[in-house]
Design an enzyme around this catalytic site. Structure first.
Site, PDB file in Angstrom:
ATOM      1  N   LYS A   1       0.877  -1.170   0.000  1.00  0.00           N
ATOM      2  CA  LYS A   1       0.000   0.000   0.000  1.00  0.00           C
ATOM      3  C   LYS A   1       0.911   1.216   0.000  1.00  0.00           C
ATOM      4  O   LYS A   1       1.651   1.442   0.957  1.00  0.00           O
ATOM      5  CB  LYS A   1      -0.896  -0.016   1.240  1.00  0.00           C
ATOM      6  CG  LYS A   1      -1.799   1.195   1.329  1.00  0.00           C
ATOM      7  CD  LYS A   1      -2.871   1.010   2.374  1.00  0.00           C
ATOM      8  CE  LYS A   1      -3.683   2.267   2.605  1.00  0.00           C
ATOM      9  NZ  LYS A   1      -3.826   3.183   1.481  1.00  0.00           N
TER      10      LYS A   1
ATOM     11  N   ARG B   1      -4.288   8.135  -4.680  1.00  0.00           N
ATOM     12  CA  ARG B   1      -4.968   7.241  -5.618  1.00  0.00           C
ATOM     13  C   ARG B   1      -5.456   8.065  -6.805  1.00  0.00           C
ATOM     14  O   ARG B   1      -6.114   9.091  -6.608  1.00  0.00           O
ATOM     15  CB  ARG B   1      -6.154   6.613  -4.887  1.00  0.00           C
ATOM     16  CG  ARG B   1      -7.004   5.690  -5.715  1.00  0.00           C
ATOM     17  CD  ARG B   1      -6.658   4.256  -5.445  1.00  0.00           C
ATOM     18  NE  ARG B   1      -7.474   3.347  -6.219  1.00  0.00           N
ATOM     19  CZ  ARG B   1      -8.514   2.661  -5.730  1.00  0.00           C
ATOM     20  NH1 ARG B   1      -8.860   2.828  -4.476  1.00  0.00           N
ATOM     21  NH2 ARG B   1      -9.181   1.829  -6.505  1.00  0.00           N
TER      22      ARG B   1
ATOM     23  N   ARG C   1      -9.240  10.435  -6.299  1.00  0.00           N
ATOM     24  CA  ARG C   1     -10.071   9.387  -5.736  1.00  0.00           C
ATOM     25  C   ARG C   1     -11.553   9.755  -5.729  1.00  0.00           C
ATOM     26  O   ARG C   1     -12.424   8.908  -5.851  1.00  0.00           O
ATOM     27  CB  ARG C   1      -9.594   9.233  -4.290  1.00  0.00           C
ATOM     28  CG  ARG C   1      -9.972   8.035  -3.603  1.00  0.00           C
ATOM     29  CD  ARG C   1      -9.170   8.033  -2.309  1.00  0.00           C
ATOM     30  NE  ARG C   1      -9.758   7.103  -1.383  1.00  0.00           N
ATOM     31  CZ  ARG C   1     -10.842   7.334  -0.690  1.00  0.00           C
ATOM     32  NH1 ARG C   1     -11.450   8.489  -0.774  1.00  0.00           N
ATOM     33  NH2 ARG C   1     -11.320   6.419   0.114  1.00  0.00           N
TER      34      ARG C   1
ATOM     35  N   GLU D   1      -1.355   4.603  -8.181  1.00  0.00           N
ATOM     36  CA  GLU D   1      -0.976   5.531  -7.125  1.00  0.00           C
ATOM     37  C   GLU D   1      -0.037   6.580  -7.704  1.00  0.00           C
ATOM     38  O   GLU D   1       0.958   6.249  -8.338  1.00  0.00           O
ATOM     39  CB  GLU D   1      -0.260   4.752  -6.009  1.00  0.00           C
ATOM     40  CG  GLU D   1      -0.196   5.503  -4.706  1.00  0.00           C
ATOM     41  CD  GLU D   1      -1.467   5.272  -3.871  1.00  0.00           C
ATOM     42  OE1 GLU D   1      -2.396   4.574  -4.335  1.00  0.00           O
ATOM     43  OE2 GLU D   1      -1.505   5.826  -2.761  1.00  0.00           O
TER      44      GLU D   1
END
Ligand SMILES: [Zn+2]
Ligand SMILES: [Zn+2]
Lengths: 525, 328
Positions: free
Chosen positions: A228, A233, A248, A273
């Site tokens: 992660k 995002r 996002r 990402e």
């Protein structure tokens, strides 16, 4: 606005999903275009305009209401929009001016400059009733939160229009508010709108935090793991010559990242990402990334100092082919194939992290101390790409937290749902034989624990300062936090990042809580 | 006049107003249980309030009961006592006290909105006004009650197969809501939880028409689908309501004005209908009685005291004064 406000009110109180669907269906069938379409957009958060900040709303009401009376009311009600909606003085000449319609509000806000927004809002507040004021304030602060997900809205539309929800999903991404073609189709006045091929945002699939109790029910062999990353995002959409970078929440941030847009010479929708590079393939800190965010214009210097790139982990569309119905493993294979063929610059693949079982995964997570890694993502291998936050297919498993035994010192009434409970807790640790506050926590306990905490606070209050109660030093809270840093804003000289109540130690005497020195040793240099 | 552990004590008359413990001599403003408590030796109240006390408290309603109607005056010790309508529930009264040329009014609970089930509030100019402040915050403004009742009727139309169970206080709210429903044209039978029936009968005895009422018993389960059922607030959240089929839970109360409060109580259909004065009524009443001094008995005292002080009225919250002696 009145019909919309009535709907919002009814949805706020409706506990059941089926009831919400009934209310929405009733609304769609009795509200004309374009009002119902704009309402649908507001409910599904498909509207963007210059939002109003809570501080600006406080300023508006300060000009109308005695500050002391406002403060007492806000403390009682707990929610800013609701307090303002209820307390706003009604004007007796209101009968002469018509309240604005929802389309009027939306059109005006979309065209308005940020500086004009509050003037407009003030005028509308004067013409609306309290339900209307509540709906307006929730709308302009971007926080309707009436428990209507996009999925629920689509289900309601499908049931009302007597079509299959899958059919509706099919064309959903090509639609834009106020959805005239959608309503025409659902009312049988026209054909189904064409499936979307535009450069619009596709709703993201989101993950749940992995809780200890989840793990028992999961078979690790069903999941793939990835790191992660501590970035942002993004969704890259390159369609029919248009190129977009979405955040996002679906905000178009292409303007801030020309160094990515330049390299999107393909036809696909990708999930990944956004990171900033330092040196050769190394990930810079989140602070460096923030330099690039929230900038209207990017200078050449910034592009050079903080070059952006995207670490890809999913593919939603390859050309016109919708891959979201494929399993994770199938999409992963398509992503790798696509990446090998296209070789886009400023993009790489987020590697899969192989593991044998929970023990190994836990070790991987604990040992990952690089700045750019927040923990692990677990993705169910056989899961389709589903918009929203379905429980089960995707989990985020953040790196372990630090913990400390602290003593509860002060409690304050919470806001929103918790406004009648003491739910904001200030806790401290021992320095010599005095307690020094080291942080505040608002969550980490269950509703049942909150009731007990609240009762404890009420029974052990030694002093009241407005909404704050000082309690006797008698309850130990085991607090978890991500890290601790030096800070000159706090009396203790330390500030915790993301503190939350980990466990309530009803059993532990306050004298045995941790000392300040222990916390000082946890500071990362 | 002073504040004692037993409650408000009128020294030159030797009696208490709404005392919380049994006393020799009590004047009672109205029949709600926090105001009309059992066990006083002598009780003075309106005939409506006395009837309510007899029904609810039986033996405990008081040794000797004396009825005093609105407008009549009586002398107790050195004090002249009169009762004025408070508009709260049937029989509710303000206590008007005159002593040595000055006048003190104890409001009891009151409201200013029109209510078919009781006499309207009468503002009495006075030197000291002792007021309630249940809804003493400017966020509390009760909307027109007929509008709220129409919301209930509309919901019965959208969800015709669901019982609508409305939480109401047995004394006052229940009967007022029924008269409002009848005024809005709802003429179907209304089903009552057993605890509500006696007071409804009593109201009918005082000439207040409530239309057709039926007991909400298990025997009529089928009949209750799509019907309007009333029950005390406690029973609504309780097992009692679960015998109904997928009920819409409504609550008629001034607290329903605040959404989070309503949600906490699991209410799906909040109806803002109150028998207490809202903020505008409280502040308007301070203007109307013109008292240079105001005491606030119970409720959200802080804001009302602040408001009164801003307007040049000497105001104090009795809860904060505690049980010290206060001259009047
Ligand atoms: Zn009362
Ligand atoms: Zn009361």
């Amino acid at each position: 606005m009145n019909r919309f406000a009535t709907l919002i009110d009814a949805l706020v109180f409706m506990p059941s999903r089926n009831g919400k669907i009934r209310l929405l269906a009733d609304f769609f069938s009795t509200t004309p275009d374009p009002d119902r379409g704009w309402a649908l957009a507001a409910l599904t958060e498909a509207l963007t305009f210059n939002e109003a900040k809570p501080a600006a709303i406080r300023q508006l009401v300060a000009a109308r209401v005695d500050p002391e009376l406002f403060a007492l009311s806000y403390d009682y009600v707990g929610d800013l929009a609701e307090t303002v909606a209820l307390i706003w003085p009604e004007r007796h000449d209101r009968a002469n001016s018509l309240p604005p319609s929802l389309p009027e509000v939306v059109d005006t806000l979309r065209a308005a400059k940020r500086a004009q927004v509050m003037d407009l809002v003030e005028g509308w507040l004067d013409t609306l009733d309290s339900s209307g004021r509540f709906a307006l304030l929730k709308l302009i602060t971007g926080s309707l939160r009436v428990g209507v997900s996009a999925r629920l809205a689509k289900t309601a539309l499908a049931e009302w229009g007597k079509v299959d929800v899958g059919e509706l999903e099919e064309c959903w991404h090509g639609l834009t508010p106020p959805y005239l073609d959608l309503f025409a189709w659902l009312e049988g006045r026209s054909e189904r709108p064409a499936a979307g091929h535009g450069a619009g945002f596709r709703p993201l699939m989101l993950s749940h935090p992995l809780e200890e109790e989840d793990r028992a029910g999961l078979n690790p062999a069903d999941y793939s793991a990835e790191w992660k990353w501590d970035g942002i995002r993004v969704q890259l959409v390159a369609k029919g010559g248009e190129r977009r970078v979405y955040s996002r929440t679906g905000d178009d941030v292409s303007g801030a990242f020309p160094d990515i847009v330049d390299h999107m010479s393909f036809d696909a929708v990708l999930d990944g990402e956004l990171l900033v590079a330092r040196g050769e393939g190394e990930v810079a800190s989140f602070n460096d990334l923030q330099q690039r965010l929230n900038r209207k214009a990017v200078t050449a210097k910034m592009l050079q100092e903080f070059p952006a790139w995207v670490r890809l982990y999913d593919i939603l569309f390859d050309g016109d082919e919708d891959l979201r119905g494929l399993t994770f493993l199938e999409r992963r294979a398509r992503l790798e194939r696509w990446y090998g063929a296209v070789q886009p610059r400023r993009m790489d693949l987020s590697p899969l992290v192989p593991f044998a079982g929970w023990a190994e995964l836990e070790a991987l997570r604990e040992n990952a101390r690089e700045n750019s890694i927040e923990g692990l993502m677990l993705k169910r291998r056989d899961s389709a790409y589903t918009a929203g936050r379905p429980k089960g297919p995707w989990f985020k498993w953040k790196r372990g937290a630090l913990t400390l035994d602290t003593v509860l010192m002060y409690a304050q009434r919470g806001h929103g749902k918790r406004s009648s409970y003491y739910s904001d807790f200030t806790f401290g640790v021992w320095r010599g034989d005095e307690l020094v506050p080291v942080g505040k926590a608002y969550f980490g306990f269950t509703d049942a624990e909150l009731v007990e905490l609240d009762r404890w606070v009420r029974n052990r209050t030694v002093r009241k300062y407005g909404p704050v109660r000082e309690v006797e030093p008698g309850l130990v809270l085991e607090v978890a936090f991500d890290s601790v840093h030096p800070s000159n804003r706090h009396k203790s000289g330390l500030a915790m990042r993301f503190p939350r109540v980990h466990r309530i130690r009803w059993d532990k005497p306050a004298g045995e809580a941790d000392r300040l020195e222990t916390l000082q040793r946890m500071v990362v240099a | 006049m002073k504040v004692c552990p037993e409650g408000l004590y009128v020294e030159p008359g030797g009696f208490y107003v709404d005392p919380v413990r049994p006393v020799e001599r009590a004047v009672i403003t109205h029949g709600h249980s926090d105001h009309a408590r059992p066990g006083h030796a002598n009780v003075l109240a309106t005939s409506g309030t006395l009837a309510i006390m007899r029904q609810r408290l039986g033996e405990g309603a008081g040794g000797a009961q004396q009825a005093l109607e609105y407008g009549e005056a009586i002398r107790i010790g050195d004090v002249t006592v009169r009762l004025a309508p408070a508009g709260h529930v049937l029989g509710s009264a303000q206590v008007v006290l005159e002593y040595n040329g000055s006048r003190v009014v104890v409001s009891g609970d009151y409201k200013r909105t029109f209510d078919r089930t009781c006499a309207p509030f009468e503002p009495v100019p006075c030197d000291v006004f002792i007021t309630e402040a249940t809804f003493g915050l400017p966020v509390f403004r009760h909307p027109p009650d007929l509008g709220e009742v129409r919301k209930l009727i509309h919901s019965l139309e959208i969800f015709p197969e669901r019982s609508h169970v409305v939480g109401v206080y047995a004394l006052g709210k229940c009967q007022r809501l029924i008269t409002l429903l009848r005024a809005a044209g709802y003429d179907r039978p209304i089903y009552l939880h057993g605890a509500l029936e006696p007071i409804c009968k009593l109201y009918e005895g005082f000439g207040i028409a409530l239309g057709e009422l039926r007991p909400a018993t298990v025997a009529v389960k089928e009949e209750l689908k799509g019907a309007l059922v009333m029950a005390p607030p406690g029973a609504v959240a309780d097992r009692w309501a679960r015998r109904l089929t997928d009920p819409v839970v409504a609550m008629a109360s001034g607290w329903m004005r605040v959404r989070q409060r309503a949600r906490q109580r699991g209410v799906e259909l909040p109806l803002v209908i109150s028998d207490h004065a809202d903020w505008d009524e409280l502040t308007q009443t301070l203007e109307d009685v013109g008292a240079p001094e105001v005491w606030v008995t119970h409720g959200r005292e802080e804001a009302l005291v602040h408001h009164a002080t801003q307007r040049g009225i000497r105001a104090r919250a009795l809860a904060l004064v505690g049980f010290e002696e206060e001259g009047a």
